[in-house]
Motif scaffolding. Structure first.
Motif, PDB file in Angstrom:
ATOM      1  N   LYS A  71       0.863  -1.177   0.000  1.00  0.00           N
ATOM      2  CA  LYS A  71       0.000   0.000   0.000  1.00  0.00           C
ATOM      3  C   LYS A  71       0.898   1.226   0.000  1.00  0.00           C
ATOM      4  O   LYS A  71       1.902   1.273   0.691  1.00  0.00           O
ATOM      5  N   SER A  72       0.563   2.181  -0.795  1.00  0.00           N
ATOM      6  CA  SER A  72       1.343   3.410  -0.886  1.00  0.00           C
ATOM      7  C   SER A  72       0.372   4.586  -0.915  1.00  0.00           C
ATOM      8  O   SER A  72       0.274   5.308  -1.900  1.00  0.00           O
ATOM      9  N   PRO A  73      -0.372   4.735   0.180  1.00  0.00           N
ATOM     10  CA  PRO A  73      -1.388   5.797   0.186  1.00  0.00           C
ATOM     11  C   PRO A  73      -0.739   7.171   0.145  1.00  0.00           C
ATOM     12  O   PRO A  73       0.373   7.372   0.634  1.00  0.00           O
ATOM     13  N   PHE A  74      -1.436   8.071  -0.458  1.00  0.00           N
ATOM     14  CA  PHE A  74      -0.955   9.441  -0.580  1.00  0.00           C
ATOM     15  C   PHE A  74      -1.465  10.267   0.583  1.00  0.00           C
ATOM     16  O   PHE A  74      -2.574  10.074   1.067  1.00  0.00           O
ATOM     17  N   LEU A  87      -2.824   7.558 -10.729  1.00  0.00           N
ATOM     18  CA  LEU A  87      -2.101   6.658  -9.832  1.00  0.00           C
ATOM     19  C   LEU A  87      -3.032   6.028  -8.811  1.00  0.00           C
ATOM     20  O   LEU A  87      -3.989   6.644  -8.355  1.00  0.00           O
ATOM     21  N   SER A  88      -2.707   4.813  -8.442  1.00  0.00           N
ATOM     22  CA  SER A  88      -3.450   4.113  -7.394  1.00  0.00           C
ATOM     23  C   SER A  88      -2.627   4.213  -6.110  1.00  0.00           C
ATOM     24  O   SER A  88      -1.452   4.542  -6.148  1.00  0.00           O
ATOM     25  N   VAL A 117      -4.864  -0.956 -13.107  1.00  0.00           N
ATOM     26  CA  VAL A 117      -4.737  -2.223 -12.384  1.00  0.00           C
ATOM     27  C   VAL A 117      -5.943  -2.424 -11.468  1.00  0.00           C
ATOM     28  O   VAL A 117      -6.544  -3.497 -11.432  1.00  0.00           O
ATOM     29  N   LEU A 118      -6.313  -1.377 -10.740  1.00  0.00           N
ATOM     30  CA  LEU A 118      -7.443  -1.503  -9.809  1.00  0.00           C
ATOM     31  C   LEU A 118      -8.761  -1.719 -10.530  1.00  0.00           C
ATOM     32  O   LEU A 118      -9.676  -2.341  -9.981  1.00  0.00           O
TER      33      LEU A 118
END
Length: 181
Positions: A71-74, A87-88, A117-118
């Motif tokens: 996970k790479s949440p912003f 971006l996801s 992708v999502l």
């Protein structure tokens, strides 16, 4: 989970290819580079497998490079970083640097995954699991691998094995024209 056997071979000519294919194959999937110099492969290297995800992971050296989808949440409060809407909130750690310059709509440099992708996952975005993201990434990569400079052979029609006959015939013809056969 079934681990699909992977075969990596340097095959400089069609005769070597036929030997490997006949003795150790046939395989469901085969991949090589269509560009020179190749990316993530040695010159004239092929990867064979009966599992598409195993083949793509081998190409990326997923396990060897200890890649992991995370996970790479912003942080929406951090306005100093401009993030495209495409971006996801997922990325691949230890992503192949060799693909940072690649043009592909499923990832951007450093392995940040896009919303493409999502979109493969039919689930509420807040309930998506890592395994689902990984599976969706490899499904997307399968359909775009040729855009990244690879020749990808898979079964055609009702065949169980990679459709390599046309390519092999052209390869042999090229070798014959060059006086190598």
């Amino acid at each position: 989970m079934v681990v699909e056997p992977i075969k990596r071979e340097i095959l400089a000519n069609s005769k070597e290819f036929k030997t490997v294919w006949g003795e150790k194959g046939p395989y469901k999937y085969a991949l090589t580079s269509k560009e020179f110099p190749p990316v993530l492969l040695e010159p004239e290297e092929w990867i064979f497998s009966n599992g598409i995800e195993a083949l793509l992971k081998e190409l990326m050296q997923f396990d060897k490079r200890k890649m992991k989808i995370v996970k790479s949440p912003f942080n929406p409060a951090n306005k100093s970083i401009l993030r495209p809407e495409t971006l996801s909130p997922w990325k691949i750690n230890n992503f192949p640097e060799e693909w940072n310059a690649a043009v592909c709509d499923i990832f951007v440099p450093k392995g940040h995954l896009t919303r493409v992708v999502l979109d493969k996952i039919e689930k509420d975005e807040n309930n998506i699991e890592i395994k689902q993201v990984e599976a969706a990434f490899f499904q997307c990569l399968e359909t775009r691998i040729e855009q990244l400079g690879y020749l990808f052979f898979k079964p055609g029609g009702s065949s169980k094995y990679a459709a390599i006959k046309t390519y092999l015939a052209e390869w042999e013809e090229d070798e014959q024209d060059a006086g190598l056969l």
